[in-house]
Scaffold this active site. Structure first.
Site, PDB file in Angstrom:
ATOM      1  N   ALA A 134    -102.272 -27.917  59.900  1.00  0.00           N
ATOM      2  CA  ALA A 134    -101.719 -28.586  61.083  1.00  0.00           C
ATOM      3  C   ALA A 134    -100.744 -27.666  61.808  1.00  0.00           C
ATOM      4  CB  ALA A 134    -101.020 -29.884  60.681  1.00  0.00           C
ATOM      5  N   LEU A 179    -108.837 -33.155  57.026  1.00  0.00           N
ATOM      6  CA  LEU A 179    -108.969 -31.842  57.665  1.00  0.00           C
ATOM      7  C   LEU A 179    -109.200 -32.013  59.163  1.00  0.00           C
ATOM      8  CD1 LEU A 179    -111.083 -29.674  55.138  1.00  0.00           C
ATOM      9  CD2 LEU A 179    -108.672 -29.438  55.703  1.00  0.00           C
ATOM     10  N   HIS A 182    -103.303 -38.455  45.513  1.00  0.00           N
ATOM     11  CA  HIS A 182    -104.002 -37.381  46.205  1.00  0.00           C
ATOM     12  C   HIS A 182    -103.579 -37.206  47.655  1.00  0.00           C
ATOM     13  CE1 HIS A 182    -107.273 -34.751  47.279  1.00  0.00           C
ATOM     14  NE2 HIS A 182    -107.763 -35.598  48.154  1.00  0.00           N
ATOM     15  N   ARG A 213    -112.648 -44.779  48.460  1.00  0.00           N
ATOM     16  CA  ARG A 213    -111.888 -44.219  47.337  1.00  0.00           C
ATOM     17  C   ARG A 213    -111.026 -45.240  46.608  1.00  0.00           C
ATOM     18  NH1 ARG A 213    -110.022 -38.312  49.659  1.00  0.00           N
ATOM     19  NH2 ARG A 213    -112.108 -37.451  49.502  1.00  0.00           N
ATOM     20  N   SER A 220    -100.323 -22.816  51.386  1.00  0.00           N
ATOM     21  CA  SER A 220    -100.183 -24.228  51.755  1.00  0.00           C
ATOM     22  C   SER A 220    -101.227 -25.129  51.089  1.00  0.00           C
ATOM     23  CB  SER A 220    -100.330 -24.389  53.266  1.00  0.00           C
ATOM     24  OG  SER A 220     -99.471 -23.515  53.925  1.00  0.00           O
ATOM     25  N   LYS A 238     -91.813 -23.195  54.162  1.00  0.00           N
ATOM     26  CA  LYS A 238     -91.220 -23.139  52.820  1.00  0.00           C
ATOM     27  C   LYS A 238     -91.970 -22.146  51.929  1.00  0.00           C
ATOM     28  CE  LYS A 238     -91.619 -26.836  50.031  1.00  0.00           C
ATOM     29  NZ  LYS A 238     -91.355 -28.191  49.505  1.00  0.00           N
ATOM     30  N   ASP A 284     -90.667 -33.058  52.413  1.00  0.00           N
ATOM     31  CA  ASP A 284     -89.386 -32.637  53.001  1.00  0.00           C
ATOM     32  C   ASP A 284     -89.246 -33.033  54.474  1.00  0.00           C
ATOM     33  OD1 ASP A 284     -89.177 -31.374  50.544  1.00  0.00           O
ATOM     34  OD2 ASP A 284     -89.792 -29.432  51.329  1.00  0.00           O
TER      35      ASP A 284
END
Lengths: 535, 254
Positions: free
Chosen positions: A12, A367, A326, A266, A38, A32, A208
């Site tokens: 992103a 995605l 997840h 799911r 990532s 970070k 964060d």
């Protein structure tokens, strides 16, 4: 002067950076980790789209599937845009070099994922996220986008209800830095990492950005919706992508019997598996009938993971699996322009609640979300930046507070072992705010979290070095985790119904008066919650 | 089980020192490092992320060989240390700023989109190379950096081949051009990079392919020139694929 400051360098953040730059903005990405470290690299299965060549599918069907999975919490207008634009999104990725797998007709290959009516998920073997992330990174290097790697976000700087910058910790030196910008995009990822020890996520996924947005006064939303992936390697919580089931894999119990349609959404599949565990049974993924050639072609990474971490072979052995935290559907609430509730602050990707996933996300939609909304955020933040006046680079109050805090913490010894707490937190969330939830255990958990929250001031550092102090970064993450655990519990207690990934054994039905988003915000130092109609 | 870790903290001591720890959690080396950091010594410093070998952040050396901590099982008395060829910032954490530099210098990105139709066969041609996770194992194992800090190195060159072989790229010559100096001809073809790649990529062969493509594109075969200077054997190498008989595969490293 930075026009667009992007926090986070996953799919992103990088998409936002490329699109902001395209609009002529001066862009800085603060991260970070390193971009290629990532979480996006872990997305295996694919990215959804209805392409011209897609058979037996339509945009309408895609919209319906996504809305249905959201359990009425998705925003129809946003979903409409998201799905209608999916072909453009894939074309753009294709045009910058993402090596999508191709079928025998040399069109982009698509596979079927759960909860869908068609083979709609485009992929690059089972390294889809990795290849998208690296391609985006390559393009950022081409465009000379500037990165501050290994800078940890501390707080947003807000003045007159507008975001004007951030404070961040330079991890290499433990210096606190102030970075001001005309507009800011948070692309800091999700919070499934709070389920420490019970998650497929990276150690870095600690929410964060969401915590900092909440503390800065932004509205955050739907924190109770935590998606559990049905198939992670047993006790290791290493993801085996939905592509394994999409390609025809079975889920079987101890007796070798299939017990659920593997391609249901799911939430349903994960709960069915968890139930088996509670009954003392184990559940296995059975791919033996697919044959080695098919496995090697469609899921080479998964085959290797099973071999390396379980010493088993997919083509010969049953693979023991369990559900694992997840994907987090909640986050900073954003509109179709990726704007948050604070002026000049944007959010995209998993840290945002962009009105697409609602109570349950379809595999292959995350995605697509990071690229779709990364682009929107980048473009809009760049356009907005043109209208914002230059911001004085004087020391903000936030900067002085954070600088004092970090300096102070080096002199403070720790009375609490927060590493132990982090482990306890993961267990507590998985057990009590996991696949099945009920009031009493959640109330007890909330009490515990409030206790731990009170203790935060007692925590100092055992590591006093200023160089690359991971003890310090771990502590900052832990504080964010506790803050967000608090919001998850409040939201899950407040939603007295079952919907999507949020299943309460004391309120098993989906109720019409909860066809609303949970909204959390900070007022007078305490967290408030309300339900808001879907726009 | 015992594990030895080479530690470094400039604030305490300008030299590295080896410390020994006892661990119970020893399925992977990363598990052991986490056990030490969280239960025994909060100062132990390392990078880690996905725990599944795909983010590439936990590259270390185990008994002198590059590995990913998350995918490697601990054995008794293993010696763990930071990877080579980069400044150690602290303990197992090294400076990674070279990554951006090498990739930029090699121009490893799609520059100009071609109109060619990409087939499934074309995609397979770059499948393995595009699985690179930039973990730096190959970079650490490469002996060339001892003599040339500007060497583009195995991962950047593998990535260059990934874009050179990409049918979507219309301007491959520009990439080939950018890897002539401190690039394909500086590799000794020792093959260390190939041995330590957790993604089973073969940068050595990728570099050989790039040499061939360079020659085809009209660039001078510098290894051939050096070879002729060094030997006067009358050895007729014929069409040069970049294979250097005095270098070659060295499974034992250096």
């Amino acid at each position: 002067m930075i026009d667009v400051l992007i926090i986070g360098s996953g799919g992103a953040g990088l998409t936002a950076a490329l699109n902001a730059k395209k609009e002529g903005a001066k862009v800085l990405v603060v991260s970070k980790t390193y971009p290629t470290h990532s979480q996006t690299c872990q997305a295996q299965g694919g990215i959804n789209a209805v392409l011209k060549e897609t058979e037996n599918d339509s945009i309408q069907k895609y919209i319906e599937d996504t809305y249905k999975a959201s359990h009425k919490l998705g925003n129809k207008e946003y979903i409409n845009y998201f799905c209608s634009n999916s072909e453009n999104t894939i074309s753009w990725l294709d045009s910058i070099g993402v090596p999508f797998s191709k079928n025998i007709k040399d069109n982009i290959s698509q596979r079927k994922f759960g909860g869908t009516k068609a083979k709609r998920t485009c992929y690059s073997s089972d390294y889809t996220g990795l290849k998208i992330l690296h391609t985006l990174y390559d393009q950022c290097l081409k465009e000379n986008i500037e990165f501050y790697n290994e800078y940890q976000l501390l707080n947003l700087i807000i003045e007159n209800n507008k975001a004007i910058g951030i404070t961040a910790l330079d991890i290499e030196t433990s210096q606190v830095k102030q970075i001001k910008a005309k507009t800011i995009i948070l692309a800091t990822g999700g919070y499934a990492g709070l389920y420490y020890g019970f998650t497929t996520n990276s150690y870095s996924s600690t929410g964060d950005g969401i915590a900092s947005a909440l503390n800065a006064g932004a509205k955050i939303s739907n924190m109770e919706f935590m998606q559990f992936h049905p198939t992670a390697l047993e006790n290791k919580n290493i993801l085996i992508s939905e592509s394994a089931r999409g390609e025809g894999g079975y889920l079987v119990d101890n007796q070798g019997n299939r017990f659920i349609d593997e391609l249901k959404p799911r939430d349903e599949v994960a709960r069915a598996i968890y139930k088996k565990y509670e009954e003392g049974e184990k559940v296995y993924l059975d791919l033996r009938h697919l044959g080695l050639d098919k496995i090697n072609e469609a899921m080479p990474q998964e085959r290797r993971l099973v071999q390396e971490f379980m010493q088993l072979k997919m083509e010969k052995d049953l693979i023991p699996i369990n559900p694992s935290a997840h994907y987090s559907m909640g986050g900073i609430i954003t509109d179709i322009e990726a704007k948050s509730s604070i002026e000049n602050l944007y959010a995209c990707g998993e840290c945002s609640q962009s009105g697409i996933h609602g109570a349950n996300r379809l595999g292959g939609n995350s995605l697509l979300e990071i690229v779709t909304f990364g682009k929107i955020a980048g473009e809009n933040a760049a356009k907005k930046a043109k209208k914002v006046k230059i911001i004085e680079n004087t020391d903000s109050e936030q900067f002085l507070i954070d600088k004092n805090y970090i300096e102070g913490i080096f002199t403070k010894d720790s009375e609490i072992d927060f590493y132990k707490r982090k482990k306890e937190l993961g267990k507590l969330l998985f057990k009590n705010v996991g696949l099945f939830r009920e009031e009493k255990s959640m109330k007890n958990s909330l009490e515990k979290i409030l206790e731990w929250k009170k203790e935060l001031n007692l925590i100092g550092l055992n590591d006093k070095s200023k160089i690359f102090n991971k003890n310090l970064t771990d502590l900052i993450e832990y504080k964010n985790m506790i803050e967000l655990a608090h919001t998850i519990l409040i939201s899950a207690l407040n939603r007295q119904e079952s919907r999507g990934a949020h299943f309460r054994i004391d309120f098993k039905d989906e109720l019409e008066n909860y066809d609303k988003n949970s909204i959390l915000f900070l007022e007078n130092d305490s967290i408030h919650i309300k339900l808001e109609e879907i726009q | 089980m015992k594990i030895k870790i080479k530690r470094f903290d400039l604030e305490k001591n300008p030299h590295q020192k080896t410390e020994e720890f006892k661990v119970t959690h020893n399925e992977t080396i990363l598990d052991s490092l986490i056990e030490i950091k969280t239960q025994q010594d909060n100062t132990l410093t390392y990078r880690c992320g996905c725990r599944t070998g795909v983010c590439g952040s936990c590259a270390i050396k185990v008994n002198g060989v590059e590995k990913l901590a998350c995918k490697t099982q601990l054995n008794e008395n293993d010696l763990i240390e930071a990877i080579n060829n980069s400044k150690v910032l602290r303990d197992l954490v090294v400076d990674l700023s070279h990554e951006e530099k090498f990739l930029k210098n090699s121009k490893t990105y799609l520059k100009k989109q071609s109109n060619e139709k990409v087939t499934s066969k074309d995609v397979k041609l770059i499948d393995v190379q595009s699985n690179c996770i930039l973990c730096q194992n190959c970079f650490s194992s490469c002996p060339v950096y001892e003599v040339n800090k500007e060497f583009l190195g195995p991962y950047a060159l593998t990535r260059a081949l990934r874009y050179v072989n990409d049918k979507k790229e219309a301007n491959t010559l520009d990439i080939i051009n950018s890897i002539q100096d401190n690039g394909v001809w500086d590799c000794t073809l020792c093959g260390n990079c190939t041995l330590v790649c957790p993604q089973f990529i073969d940068p050595k062969t990728d570099i050989m392919n790039l040499r061939m493509k360079s020659v085809q594109a009209g660039f001078e075969d510098k290894s051939f020139a050096q070879f002729n200077q060094g030997f006067d054997s009358g050895f007729d190498s014929g069409f040069d694929t970049g294979f250097n008989p005095s270098g070659g595969f060295n499974p034992n490293g250096f």
